[in-house]
Structures are given as structure tokens and as C-alpha cells.
Design a protein around this motif. Sequence first.
Motif, PDB file in Angstrom:
ATOM      1  N   LEU A   8       0.836  -1.201   0.000  1.00 14.07           N
ATOM      2  CA  LEU A   8       0.000   0.000   0.000  1.00 14.07           C
ATOM      3  C   LEU A   8       0.869   1.250   0.000  1.00 14.07           C
ATOM      4  CD1 LEU A   8      -2.781   1.417   0.314  1.00 14.07           C
ATOM      5  CD2 LEU A   8      -2.472   1.191   2.778  1.00 14.07           C
ATOM      6  N   LYS A   9       0.596   2.148  -0.937  1.00 13.52           N
ATOM      7  CA  LYS A   9       1.269   3.443  -0.993  1.00 13.52           C
ATOM      8  C   LYS A   9       0.174   4.505  -0.956  1.00 13.52           C
ATOM      9  CE  LYS A   9       5.273   1.856  -3.453  1.00 13.52           C
ATOM     10  NZ  LYS A   9       5.384   0.997  -4.613  1.00 13.52           N
ATOM     11  N   HIS A  10       0.236   5.363   0.057  1.00 12.30           N
ATOM     12  CA  HIS A  10      -0.762   6.417   0.234  1.00 12.30           C
ATOM     13  C   HIS A  10      -0.147   7.739  -0.182  1.00 12.30           C
ATOM     14  CE1 HIS A  10      -3.014   9.390   2.775  1.00 12.30           C
ATOM     15  NE2 HIS A  10      -3.991   8.784   2.153  1.00 12.30           N
ATOM     16  N   TYR A  11      -0.909   8.526  -0.914  1.00  6.12           N
ATOM     17  CA  TYR A  11      -0.434   9.816  -1.411  1.00  6.12           C
ATOM     18  C   TYR A  11      -1.281  10.916  -0.770  1.00  6.12           C
ATOM     19  CZ  TYR A  11       1.457   6.465  -4.693  1.00  6.12           C
ATOM     20  OH  TYR A  11       2.090   5.381  -5.242  1.00  6.12           O
ATOM     21  N   ASP A  12      -0.868  11.338   0.418  1.00  3.63           N
ATOM     22  CA  ASP A  12      -1.643  12.300   1.193  1.00  3.63           C
ATOM     23  C   ASP A  12      -1.856  13.607   0.434  1.00  3.63           C
ATOM     24  OD1 ASP A  12      -3.021  12.915   3.637  1.00  3.63           O
ATOM     25  OD2 ASP A  12      -1.377  14.283   4.110  1.00  3.63           O
ATOM     26  N   ALA A  20      -6.003   8.883  -1.824  1.00  3.78           N
ATOM     27  CA  ALA A  20      -5.266   8.531  -3.034  1.00  3.78           C
ATOM     28  C   ALA A  20      -4.266   7.446  -2.650  1.00  3.78           C
ATOM     29  CB  ALA A  20      -4.546   9.749  -3.595  1.00  3.78           C
ATOM     30  N   PHE A  21      -4.313   6.323  -3.360  1.00  5.27           N
ATOM     31  CA  PHE A  21      -3.439   5.204  -3.018  1.00  5.27           C
ATOM     32  C   PHE A  21      -3.266   4.273  -4.200  1.00  5.27           C
ATOM     33  CE2 PHE A  21      -7.559   3.292  -2.512  1.00  5.27           C
ATOM     34  CZ  PHE A  21      -7.386   1.962  -2.881  1.00  5.27           C
ATOM     35  N   SER A  22      -2.294   3.389  -4.069  1.00  2.28           N
ATOM     36  CA  SER A  22      -2.145   2.244  -4.971  1.00  2.28           C
ATOM     37  C   SER A  22      -1.734   1.065  -4.092  1.00  2.28           C
ATOM     38  CB  SER A  22      -1.104   2.518  -6.062  1.00  2.28           C
ATOM     39  OG  SER A  22       0.171   2.689  -5.481  1.00  2.28           O
ATOM     40  N   ALA A  23      -2.144  -0.134  -4.493  1.00  2.00           N
ATOM     41  CA  ALA A  23      -1.848  -1.331  -3.703  1.00  2.00           C
ATOM     42  C   ALA A  23      -2.095  -2.575  -4.539  1.00  2.00           C
ATOM     43  CB  ALA A  23      -2.720  -1.376  -2.451  1.00  2.00           C
ATOM     44  N   GLU A  45     -10.055   1.852  -8.964  1.00  2.62           N
ATOM     45  CA  GLU A  45      -9.821   1.101 -10.197  1.00  2.62           C
ATOM     46  C   GLU A  45      -9.121  -0.212  -9.864  1.00  2.62           C
ATOM     47  OE1 GLU A  45      -7.787   3.417 -13.219  1.00  2.62           O
ATOM     48  OE2 GLU A  45      -8.633   5.248 -12.351  1.00  2.62           O
ATOM     49  N   PHE A  46      -9.588  -1.294 -10.471  1.00  3.53           N
ATOM     50  CA  PHE A  46      -8.987  -2.616 -10.295  1.00  3.53           C
ATOM     51  C   PHE A  46      -8.451  -3.083 -11.633  1.00  3.53           C
ATOM     52  CE2 PHE A  46     -12.207  -2.230  -7.011  1.00  3.53           C
ATOM     53  CZ  PHE A  46     -11.537  -2.667  -5.890  1.00  3.53           C
ATOM     54  N   GLN A  47      -7.210  -3.547 -11.655  1.00  2.00           N
ATOM     55  CA  GLN A  47      -6.564  -4.039 -12.865  1.00  2.00           C
ATOM     56  C   GLN A  47      -6.107  -5.466 -12.608  1.00  2.00           C
ATOM     57  OE1 GLN A  47      -5.784  -4.621 -16.173  1.00  2.00           O
ATOM     58  NE2 GLN A  47      -5.717  -2.394 -16.218  1.00  2.00           N
ATOM     59  N   THR A  48      -6.566  -6.408 -13.433  1.00  2.21           N
ATOM     60  CA  THR A  48      -6.254  -7.829 -13.200  1.00  2.21           C
ATOM     61  C   THR A  48      -5.119  -8.341 -14.078  1.00  2.21           C
ATOM     62  OG1 THR A  48      -7.943  -8.505 -14.796  1.00  2.21           O
ATOM     63  CG2 THR A  48      -8.597  -8.359 -12.463  1.00  2.21           C
ATOM     64  N   ASP A  91     -12.233   0.503   3.097  1.00  4.65           N
ATOM     65  CA  ASP A  91     -12.153   0.292   4.543  1.00  4.65           C
ATOM     66  C   ASP A  91     -10.782  -0.282   4.936  1.00  4.65           C
ATOM     67  OD1 ASP A  91     -13.386   0.349   7.158  1.00  4.65           O
ATOM     68  OD2 ASP A  91     -13.464  -1.844   7.042  1.00  4.65           O
ATOM     69  N   LEU A  92     -10.250  -1.196   4.122  1.00  5.52           N
ATOM     70  CA  LEU A  92      -8.907  -1.733   4.401  1.00  5.52           C
ATOM     71  C   LEU A  92      -7.857  -0.623   4.374  1.00  5.52           C
ATOM     72  CD1 LEU A  92      -8.763  -5.065   2.326  1.00  5.52           C
ATOM     73  CD2 LEU A  92      -8.923  -4.824   4.810  1.00  5.52           C
ATOM     74  N   VAL A  93      -7.979   0.299   3.427  1.00  4.12           N
ATOM     75  CA  VAL A  93      -7.041   1.423   3.333  1.00  4.12           C
ATOM     76  C   VAL A  93      -7.155   2.289   4.583  1.00  4.12           C
ATOM     77  CG1 VAL A  93      -6.475   3.544   2.076  1.00  4.12           C
ATOM     78  CG2 VAL A  93      -6.967   1.439   0.815  1.00  4.12           C
ATOM     79  N   GLU A  94      -8.386   2.628   4.977  1.00  2.00           N
ATOM     80  CA  GLU A  94      -8.607   3.446   6.183  1.00  2.00           C
ATOM     81  C   GLU A  94      -7.992   2.788   7.420  1.00  2.00           C
ATOM     82  OE1 GLU A  94      -9.982   6.415   7.172  1.00  2.00           O
ATOM     83  OE2 GLU A  94     -10.035   6.938   5.060  1.00  2.00           O
ATOM     84  N   LYS A  95      -8.253   1.500   7.604  1.00  2.00           N
ATOM     85  CA  LYS A  95      -7.711   0.781   8.770  1.00  2.00           C
ATOM     86  C   LYS A  95      -6.193   0.791   8.753  1.00  2.00           C
ATOM     87  CE  LYS A  95     -11.617  -2.301   9.533  1.00  2.00           C
ATOM     88  NZ  LYS A  95     -12.136  -3.663   9.345  1.00  2.00           N
TER      89      LYS A  95
END
Length: 172
Positions: A8-12, A20-23, A45-48, A91-95
Motif C-alpha cells: 500500500l502506498k498512500h499519497y496524502d 489517493a493510493f495504490s496497492a 480502479e482494479f486491474q487484473t 475500509d482496508l485502506v482506512e484501517k
Amino acid sequence: MKIELKGLKHYDALSEETNAFSANLYVDGKQAATCKDDGRGGCIEFQTYGCVPGLLKTAEDYCKSLPDVTFPRAGGGEFSLKMDLELFVGDLVEKSLRERDLKKFRKRMEKDCLNAICYGNETSYRSVYWKNYTIAQMLGTPVGNAMIQKKVDELKERGKTILNTNLTGIIL
């Protein structure tokens, strides 16, 4: 089913309406997708590409089977949203961000406790310092010990909770 985020990378600085994040999204230990949010209130956005085929759909179906999520309304009462993968990931990002912030807070407080009496609770605290002296130095002399005990007693009398764990010989 275990759904988790890794890397997880958060971009405050980019977070406006949402985080804003990527994971990388993992389901039962296997990568199901990469996900990102630009932080401007849009969808995640989800990329498979390069991930286990069909695993993202399995995760989506699982999340839809979970109970609705209830939130308080600003004017009173509450409203609920149907659970889905996007809400689950948000919710996972928030936690994760709360855990990271709590870890930083505790580390800063532990450092401050070396030089001060810290009092407060698990989310905020204040400190009482003695200029040019650490707690260990103060506890090393009878006068310093008495000064610390007096300050601890004053704080406790005002209903404050002492957070230090390094006040050996002091009655908390």
C-alpha cells in the motif's frame, strides 16, 4: 475468505475527497488485482493484468454477501450502504492508515517519555519537561525523584492519566 492489501502506498498530498493510493489486492494469499484511487472522489480502479484469473470476481461476490455498512448521519440517525469490493478495499485502506498513524503516535510518545512525564490517552497527550534533564537523570537523585512524584500527584489529582512506563519508584 481473506482479502488483504499489500504494498500500500498512500499519497496524502493528492487525497482530496477520498484517499489517493495504490496497492496490490490479495485474496487467500494470491494476487487478484492491482488497485488504485486518484483521491478525487471517483471509484477505485482494479486491474487484473498478470493476476490469477477469476479471483477478482470471487472477491466481488464474497463482498456482496457481507452485511450492509451503517454510517451515522450528520443531522442524526444513520444510513447504510450495500457492501461491495470497492467499499471493502476503501475500509482496508482506512484501517491501514489508522494503524500507521497510531504506530507513529506511540513511537513519538515513547521517545517523549524518556525526557518528560506524559499524560493523556491513546490518541493525544501532553508533556511536562525539566529543562536539560531526562527522566532517568531526575530519578537518579532524591530531589529529582521528589519533584517527579509531586508533579505526578498533581496531575493525578486533576484526573490525568500518566502514560509513562519508565517512572520506577514513583507511585502512580
